[in-house]
Write an enzyme that holds these catalytic residues in place. Structure first.
Site, PDB file in Angstrom:
ATOM      1  CE  LYS A  13      -5.793   6.017   5.309  1.00  0.00           C
ATOM      2  NZ  LYS A  13      -5.519   4.335   5.730  1.00  0.00           N
ATOM      3  NE  ARG A  88      -2.351   7.552  11.011  1.00  0.00           N
ATOM      4  CZ  ARG A  88      -1.943   7.229  10.030  1.00  0.00           C
ATOM      5  NH1 ARG A  88      -1.956   7.981   8.900  1.00  0.00           N
ATOM      6  NH2 ARG A  88      -2.149   5.969   9.600  1.00  0.00           N
ATOM      7  NE  ARG A 127       0.918  -1.248   1.983  1.00  0.00           N
ATOM      8  CZ  ARG A 127       0.404  -0.415   2.718  1.00  0.00           C
ATOM      9  NH1 ARG A 127      -0.691   0.575   2.394  1.00  0.00           N
ATOM     10  NH2 ARG A 127       0.806  -0.387   4.044  1.00  0.00           N
ATOM     11  NE  ARG A 160       3.675   1.305   4.553  1.00  0.00           N
ATOM     12  CZ  ARG A 160       2.907   1.970   4.839  1.00  0.00           C
ATOM     13  NH1 ARG A 160       2.058   2.690   3.677  1.00  0.00           N
ATOM     14  NH2 ARG A 160       2.091   2.528   5.911  1.00  0.00           N
ATOM     15  NE  ARG A 171       0.369   0.418   9.711  1.00  0.00           N
ATOM     16  CZ  ARG A 171       0.305   0.033   8.656  1.00  0.00           C
ATOM     17  NH1 ARG A 171       0.827  -1.021   8.255  1.00  0.00           N
ATOM     18  NH2 ARG A 171      -0.197   0.747   7.434  1.00  0.00           N
TER      19      ARG A 171
HETATM   20  P1  AP5 Z   1      -3.627   1.241   0.287  1.00  0.00           P
HETATM   21  O1  AP5 Z   1      -4.276   2.139  -0.624  1.00  0.00           O
HETATM   22  O2  AP5 Z   1      -1.996   1.224   0.141  1.00  0.00           O
HETATM   23  O3  AP5 Z   1      -4.135   1.422   1.465  1.00  0.00           O
HETATM   24  P2  AP5 Z   1      -4.047   2.637   2.708  1.00  0.00           P
HETATM   25  O4  AP5 Z   1      -5.323   2.908   3.375  1.00  0.00           O
HETATM   26  O5  AP5 Z   1      -3.549   3.665   1.894  1.00  0.00           O
HETATM   27  O6  AP5 Z   1      -2.985   1.976   3.668  1.00  0.00           O
HETATM   28  P3  AP5 Z   1      -1.881   2.492   4.408  1.00  0.00           P
HETATM   29  O7  AP5 Z   1      -1.212   1.251   5.195  1.00  0.00           O
HETATM   30  O8  AP5 Z   1      -0.910   3.379   3.630  1.00  0.00           O
HETATM   31  O9  AP5 Z   1      -2.613   3.447   5.571  1.00  0.00           O
HETATM   32  P4  AP5 Z   1      -1.933   3.717   6.999  1.00  0.00           P
HETATM   33  O10 AP5 Z   1      -3.018   5.072   7.266  1.00  0.00           O
HETATM   34  O11 AP5 Z   1      -1.868   2.825   7.960  1.00  0.00           O
HETATM   35  O12 AP5 Z   1      -0.527   4.244   6.558  1.00  0.00           O
HETATM   36  P5  AP5 Z   1       0.266   5.598   6.298  1.00  0.00           P
HETATM   37  O13 AP5 Z   1       1.237   5.720   5.494  1.00  0.00           O
HETATM   38  O14 AP5 Z   1      -0.740   6.715   6.283  1.00  0.00           O
HETATM   39  O15 AP5 Z   1      -4.118  -0.284  -0.081  1.00  0.00           O
HETATM   40  C1  AP5 Z   1      -3.593  -1.153   0.750  1.00  0.00           C
HETATM   41  C2  AP5 Z   1      -3.300  -2.527  -0.306  1.00  0.00           C
HETATM   42  O16 AP5 Z   1      -4.632  -3.066  -0.803  1.00  0.00           O
HETATM   43  C3  AP5 Z   1      -2.495  -2.224  -1.627  1.00  0.00           C
HETATM   44  O17 AP5 Z   1      -1.657  -3.393  -1.848  1.00  0.00           O
HETATM   45  C4  AP5 Z   1      -3.493  -1.880  -2.567  1.00  0.00           C
HETATM   46  O18 AP5 Z   1      -2.902  -2.300  -3.769  1.00  0.00           O
HETATM   47  C5  AP5 Z   1      -4.694  -2.966  -2.386  1.00  0.00           C
HETATM   48  N1  AP5 Z   1      -6.018  -2.501  -2.483  1.00  0.00           N
HETATM   49  C6  AP5 Z   1      -6.414  -1.271  -2.485  1.00  0.00           C
HETATM   50  N2  AP5 Z   1      -7.658  -1.166  -2.805  1.00  0.00           N
HETATM   51  C7  AP5 Z   1      -7.997  -2.356  -2.977  1.00  0.00           C
HETATM   52  C8  AP5 Z   1      -9.301  -3.097  -3.432  1.00  0.00           C
HETATM   53  N3  AP5 Z   1     -10.477  -2.333  -3.728  1.00  0.00           N
HETATM   54  N4  AP5 Z   1      -9.596  -4.399  -3.663  1.00  0.00           N
HETATM   55  C9  AP5 Z   1      -8.155  -5.201  -3.318  1.00  0.00           C
HETATM   56  N5  AP5 Z   1      -7.117  -4.533  -2.820  1.00  0.00           N
HETATM   57  C10 AP5 Z   1      -6.991  -3.224  -2.926  1.00  0.00           C
HETATM   58  O19 AP5 Z   1       1.084   5.806   7.856  1.00  0.00           O
HETATM   59  C11 AP5 Z   1       2.162   4.849   8.057  1.00  0.00           C
HETATM   60  C12 AP5 Z   1       2.606   5.455   9.478  1.00  0.00           C
HETATM   61  O20 AP5 Z   1       3.280   6.874   9.324  1.00  0.00           O
HETATM   62  C13 AP5 Z   1       1.585   5.451  10.694  1.00  0.00           C
HETATM   63  O21 AP5 Z   1       1.282   4.087  11.360  1.00  0.00           O
HETATM   64  C14 AP5 Z   1       2.123   6.432  11.548  1.00  0.00           C
HETATM   65  O22 AP5 Z   1       3.212   5.899  12.340  1.00  0.00           O
HETATM   66  C15 AP5 Z   1       2.724   7.506  10.577  1.00  0.00           C
HETATM   67  N6  AP5 Z   1       1.922   8.501  10.379  1.00  0.00           N
HETATM   68  C16 AP5 Z   1       1.258   8.720   9.192  1.00  0.00           C
HETATM   69  N7  AP5 Z   1       0.503  10.067   9.158  1.00  0.00           N
HETATM   70  C17 AP5 Z   1       0.591  10.272  10.375  1.00  0.00           C
HETATM   71  C18 AP5 Z   1      -0.248  11.312  11.215  1.00  0.00           C
HETATM   72  N8  AP5 Z   1      -1.156  12.171  10.531  1.00  0.00           N
HETATM   73  N9  AP5 Z   1       0.107  11.405  12.531  1.00  0.00           N
HETATM   74  C19 AP5 Z   1       0.962  10.712  13.012  1.00  0.00           C
HETATM   75  N10 AP5 Z   1       1.559   9.650  12.422  1.00  0.00           N
HETATM   76  C20 AP5 Z   1       1.427   9.481  11.168  1.00  0.00           C
END
Ligand code: AP5
Length: 225
Positions: A13, A88, A127, A160, A171
């Site tokens: 994402k 979410r 990552r 992270r 997660r």
């Molecule tokens: P990346 O692009 O970083 O993936 P992502 O989908 O953004 O993954 P996240 O782990 O950031 O998502 P998340 O939703 O769990 O975390 P968030 O920060 O929102 O890609 C991942 C890896 O793959 C990278 O190394 C990249 O280089 C690689 N990659 C990408 N594309 C690729 C491809 N095509 N092929 C190969 N490799 C590839 O949330 C974190 C925490 O915050 C949550 O757990 C929660 O506690 C809190 N939080 C956040 N938002 C909310 C909300 N709305 N409500 C409540 N709690 C929340």
């Protein structure tokens, strides 16, 4: 463009949101990044969020909604945004609809990125990200030029704490239980497109752009007399 990118942890994402935001000329709004910035600055929001994030649980809706209300009220978001990691759960989706009515506008498209759990776990274990500019790397698929150092600003790259395998599994569970039902929620509103999240990064960006066009065309066909 007011676009939501939905999908499990690690599906890409954030990687795609940066690229798509650049193409559409709108900001990338990530609640995860906003929460991590609050945590780094040791604000009250950050300190409240800490234990939920470290456990891979959702931060309480009221906290996240305050953050998103503030961010979407900033001038650069007036012409649209790419939402990453929000909404979410069903309550957040309902609140987003109300907020957008208040500030003018509505969600135009929702892209659900998909990949297997095995691929997600492998990606997250590799990552690394830059604490200064948030640029994301992967030791397997997208390494920095110099090991452990950001290409943009030479900061030391960090892993992270919520990318530890047991937290990733939680997660994924939380995603399946609370976030995945939003796919049906937005599908029922005619806004959803599903996009395969495996493959080359640039190819996935093109798939997302095509999917957004399809959703827009569907909307204008439905509106036609
Ligand atoms: P990346 O692009 O970083 O993936 P992502 O989908 O953004 O993954 P996240 O782990 O950031 O998502 P998340 O939703 O769990 O975390 P968030 O920060 O929102 O890609 C991942 C890896 O793959 C990278 O190394 C990249 O280089 C690689 N990659 C990408 N594309 C690729 C491809 N095509 N092929 C190969 N490799 C590839 O949330 C974190 C925490 O915050 C949550 O757990 C929660 O506690 C809190 N939080 C956040 N938002 C909310 C909300 N709305 N409500 C409540 N709690 C929340």
């Amino acid at each position: 463009m007011r676009l939501i990118l939905l999908g499990p942890p690690g599906v890409g994402k954030g990687t795609q949101a940066v690229r798509v935001a650049g193409r559409f000329g709108v900001p990338h709004v990530s609640t995860g990044d906003l929460l991590r910035a609050a945590l780094a600055s040791r604000t009250e929001i950050g300190l409240t969020a800490k234990k939920f994030m470290e456990a891979g649980e959702l931060v309480p809706d009221s906290v996240v909604l305050d953050l998103i209300r503030g961010r979407l009220g900033e001038p650069d978001a007036a012409g649209g945004f790419i939402l990453d990691g929000f909404p979410r759960n069903a309550a957040q989706a309902e609140s987003l609809g109300v907020l957008l009515e208040e500030i003018g506008g509505a969600v135009e498209a929702v892209v659900a990125l998909e990949a297997s759990d095995e691929a997600l776990i492998a990606r997250l274990s590799g990552r690394f990200s830059c604490p200064a500019c948030n640029r994301v790397y992967n030791v397997h698929s997208n390494p920095p030029r110099r090991s452990g150092v950001c290409d943009e600003d030479s900061s030391e790259l960090l892993q992270r704490s919520d990318d530890a395998e047991d937290v990733v599994r939680n997660r994924l569970r939380v995603y399946r239980e609370q976030t995945e039902p939003l796919i049906a929620y937005y599908d029922a509103r005619g806004l959803l497109a599903r996009v395969a999240g495996a493959g080359e990064v640039g190819e996935i960006t093109l798939r997302i752009e095509r999917a957004v066009e399809e959703v827009r065309d569907r909307g204008s066909d439905a509106a036609a007399p």
